[in-house]
Design a protein around this motif. Structure first.
Motif: not given
Lengths: 508, 355
Positions: A117-124, A142-163
């Motif tokens: 999780l540590k190196s993953a955290s740095e990358k994120v 679950g405690q984040l507002p909807v808009g920020r939950q969407q950021w998490v979704e986007i970060l998930k994709a960016l993290y694995v490196g989508v084009d």
């Protein structure tokens, strides 16, 4: 402009059927590197199907993809992610009790059994600062507002490196401010050379953000155009196949006496927490009051309280001065309150029943549908025929089973049922959700006609376009509380947006 | 070019397709059963001939098949009410037994009344007894949201053992060796017809089916009952009082089951015997499904199954096929018919593979 860049994705002649329904017919399109490409079309035009085939959810019946110069044949979303295609769904696929970082890395760590999780955290964290996202990585999602939950979704994709990132109706449940922030993120992705497919049916979003637009209509490709070459009107024409007026013609009416008064309502959610708190609002004859708010801020509890399916803890509901607090739903119907529920399939209709029986639900114990101990099916059938004609429901007859109808036609069935019996007051919750432009125009026209005929209407909606389009006054609900009420003339989108996000003192 | 197949749901199923599916299912079922019959060393064609003649081959055979069908009509109708309102009443077996006990009690205590008074009194008593048992899970579900599947199933055992107790002591005459009551007075008999065992219960079953069809399709109550079964949320939003419908649906279902029990006592056995229900409550579930949850369909399905039971006896006697095989055949035929009803809603479509 993107003419110079190479296409990163090429879809050739995709066809997909579901049973007898053709969802995509012979669709071809290209997406360039570093472009924001909108996929525009009405509901049921085949946008989501196209994207879900590309993401490996479905397999197209025929057609060919070329992604980054190679033939691409996804058998599952895993294949798509491995190839570099990510997708953010309309309903997020997150685990609410887990933290942001856990949600992002889940399913991505392939080597070993230990989570680093540590190196993953740095990358994120690096990604967050790149994209200017202010996000605590140990927060429970679950405690984040909807808009920020969407950021998490986007970060998930960016993290694995989508084009290439596909977003399916990403703005549906966001406040205007959150939409703006989302668009900033997308612009940054673009400057980094990533490509975005944005599925939407909202024209102003298309005009604001996209480089090119591909329009689908009834499963077929209408065409791909450069956004700067077209106007909103051209796009509507492509999308609907005819011209549509956005502005509903409204007569100037002076509001009459107060017809429905809500006084200090206090209503609980199913989980026992406060749904609506100290909520007061009054709606007059000849008036449409729009209640704006982000989904889940007490709208459904308020709707339930008015129609009588949810108990009031406190407060009063008055209909023309008569106290109807805690009346049962059948009493509320008898007293002349018509309701258009937010979820038409579960709250409004009997999907396995014919149209004619759906049209009398709630009025099946009164004349002329009931006489003696019997339901008068001849009368019911006549009524169904008239309703189908008058409300332009596309159906063969009143015998047709509801679940074979499209969303727009289902909504017309509800409108016909609710509005055919001279209501005194109408409460409509998201009456055009999921409807195409044509059906939306129709619903708005009906509501305004009713208002012109003297009826008071409470329009609960998450769609600001809709609220601004038809309301005479605009109220905002946030966290179960009334945030203020504005006249249509003095309200601005930004002001209402601030109120929706919980900042008082917004508004005019 | 390679092809592959996908399974898809049909939007609508025509009557012809339904009939075709029934015919195909029967053929498949009979073919599978043929293997069993051969295995038991009997001649297949002779066995089937015996089955058919035993079921519907003569006036006597037909009348006896209707006798077998009678309790199934009632338990099938009881399950139709339950399925249509989605109040899953799995206590039909116990409610049926309540009906038999009520009939026995009335027969033992009021046999001095004239026959014309006793006939409706027995019917009424059986319905009340069945409904009384149904009321317990009904009120538990409506008020406390207790799952009716569990409460109705468990009550079956309470009733079954209570009946065993009655028949092993209080209601058993001292000289009697079997666990059963005395034979009741003739004043308590429901009339028989066509000089056969066919009794009033069968005709009451037909009337009950007609009544239920009318109730479900033509009255506001039936509409509300179906609405609650289809979508309780929408029903509640549109002013239907769900708790009331749940209670009334369970009472109606249980009353029909109880009435079926009366028929077996007052029309057929004229005493209460151990094993008076041969699992009729459970078979009722199959009958209701086979009859497509339609009262008229239930009558037809019950007559079909009654014929199967009756014909099986003839097959056993004439060809020496063991009882285990005979009962397996009943199971196989029900299985293929119900499978066909599900499968008819789907179709295979050939698609071109993308490769």
């Amino acid at each position: 402009m993107q003419q110079k860049s190479q296409p990163i994705l090429q879809i050739e002649n995709q066809t997909k059927r579901f049973g007898n329904v053709l969802a995509n017919e012979n669709i071809s399109m290209q997406v360039c590197g570093g472009e924001i490409h909108c996929l525009l079309g009405e509901n049921g035009a085949g946008k989501s199907t196209l994207a879900e085939c590309l993401y490996g959810f479905y397999r197209p019946d025929s057609g060919k993809y070329t992604f980054k110069g190679k033939e691409f044949k996804p058998r599952s979303p895993r294949d798509a992610i491995d190839a570099g295609i990510g997708m953010v769904h309309q309903h997020f696929v997150l685990s609410p009790p887990m933290t942001v970082i856990e949600n992002i890395v889940v399913g991505t760590e392939s080597d070993g059994i230990w989570l680093d999780l540590k190196s993953a955290s740095e990358k994120v964290a690096a990604l967050c600062s790149d994209y200017d996202l202010d996000l605590e990585l140990d927060t429970i999602v679950g405690q984040l507002p909807v808009g920020r939950q969407q950021w998490v979704e986007i970060l998930k994709a960016l993290y694995v490196g989508v084009d290439l990132l596909i977003l399916d109706e990403p703005t549906a449940s966001l406040t205007p401010q959150e939409v703006e922030k989302l668009f900033e993120i997308l612009q940054k992705m673009k400057t980094k050379g990533l490509s975005v497919i944005l599925i939407t049916h909202k024209l102003h979003e298309v005009m604001e953000i996209s480089d090119r637009v591909t329009v689908l209509r009834k499963a077929r490709l209408v065409g791909t155009v450069n956004t700067i070459d077209v106007t909103r009107e051209t796009l509507v024409n492509m999308m609907v196949g005819r011209t549509v007026s956005f502005q509903v013609a409204k007569k100037i009416k002076t509001p009459g006496r107060a017809i429905l008064e809500l006084r200090d309502l206090h209503v609980l959610k199913d989980n026992g927490l406060d749904g609506v708190k100290d909520f007061s609002l009054s709606i007059c004859e000849n008036e449409i009051v729009g209640l704006a708010g982000v989904a889940g801020n007490g709208q459904s509890e308020l709707f339930d309280a008015i129609v009588g399916v949810r108990q009031l803890q406190n407060g009063q509901i008055l209909l023309s001065g008569e106290d109807i607090s805690n009346d049962s739903p059948d009493m509320v119907i008898k007293k002349g309150i018509a309701s258009i529920p937010p979820d038409r399939m579960t709250q409004g209709l009997l999907m396995g029943f014919p149209i004619k029986e759906n049209l009398i639900l709630g009025r099946h114990r009164v004349a002329p549908f009931k006489k003696g101990i019997e339901l008068k099916y001849r009368v019911i059938e006549q009524f169904a025929e008239q309703a189908i004609e008058h409300y332009e429901v596309v159906a063969t007859s009143g015998e047709q089973i509801a679940k074979t109808l499209s969303g727009g036609n289902l909504q017309k069935v509800i409108l016909a049922r609710e509005l055919s019996h001279d209501p005194r007051f109408v409460v409509a919750s998201s009456p055009t959700r999921g409807l195409d432009v044509g059906a939306m125009e129709y619903v708005h026209k009906r509501l305004v006609e009713l208002r012109d005929s003297g009826i008071g209407i409470l329009l609960i909606s998450e769609d600001l376009d809709e609220v601004f389009n038809v309301s005479d006054r605009i109220a905002v609900i946030y966290n179960g509380e009334a945030m203020g009420i504005l006249n249509r003339e003095e309200a601005t989108r930004e002001g209402v947006g601030l109120l929706m996000a919980g900042f008082r003192g917004g508004g005019g | 070019m390679k092809y592959q197949f996908v399974v898809e749901r049909r939007q609508q199923v025509s009557l012809w397709l339904n009939l075709l599916a029934v015919a195909a299912a029967l053929i498949v079922g009979l073919l599978i059963s043929a293997v069993l019959i051969r295995g038991a060393g009997a001649n297949v064609l002779e066995s089937y001939k015996a089955l058919l003649e035993g079921a519907f081959g003569s006036k006597e055979a037909i009348l006896e098949s209707l006798v077998q069908a009678t309790p199934l009509i009632f338990t099938g109708l009881a399950m139709v009410v339950a399925f249509r309102s989605k109040v899953i009443n799995l206590g039909v077996e116990g409610q049926f037994l309540m009906g038999t006990m009520a009939a026995a009690w009335i027969s033992m205590n009021f046999s001095y009344l004239p026959n014309l008074v006793l006939i409706p009194l027995l019917a009424l008593g059986g319905m009340i007894a069945g409904a009384a048992l149904g009321f317990i899970p009904a009120i538990l579900k409506a008020r406390l949201e207790v799952n009716e599947v569990i409460s109705t199933v468990l009550l079956n055992y309470v009733v079954l053992y209570f009946l065993s107790y009655l028949l092993s002591g209080p209601w058993k005459p001292p000289y009697e060796w079997l666990m059963q009551t005395i034979r009741f007075e003739e004043s308590t008999y429901w009339p028989n017809f066509f000089e056969s065992r066919l009794h009033l219960g069968f005709f009451i079953g037909l009337v009950a089916a007609g009544f239920l069809l009318y109730l479900l399709q033509r009255t506001p109550f039936g509409f509300e009952l179906r609405s609650v079964g289809e979508n309780p949320v929408a029903a509640r939003y549109k002013g239907i009082k769900i708790e009331r419908i749940i209670i009334l649906a369970l009472l109606l279902s249980a009353a029909l089951a109880g009435l079926g029990g009366v028929g077996e006592v007052s029309g057929l056995h004229h005493r209460l015997i151990t094993g008076i229900s041969k699992g009729y409550g459970w078979t009722g579930i199959l009958i209701a499904l086979l009859g497509q949850l339609n009262p008229i369909g239930v009558v037809l399905a019950a007559i079909f199954f009654g014929g199967l039971i009756n014909g099986s006896v003839a097959m056993k006697i004439h060809t020496g096929v063991p009882i285990a095989v005979v009962e397996s055949i009943q199971g196989i035929l029900m299985f293929v018919l119900l499978s066909a009803q599900t499968m008819v809603h789907f179709k295979l479509r050939r698609i071109e593979d993308a490769e």
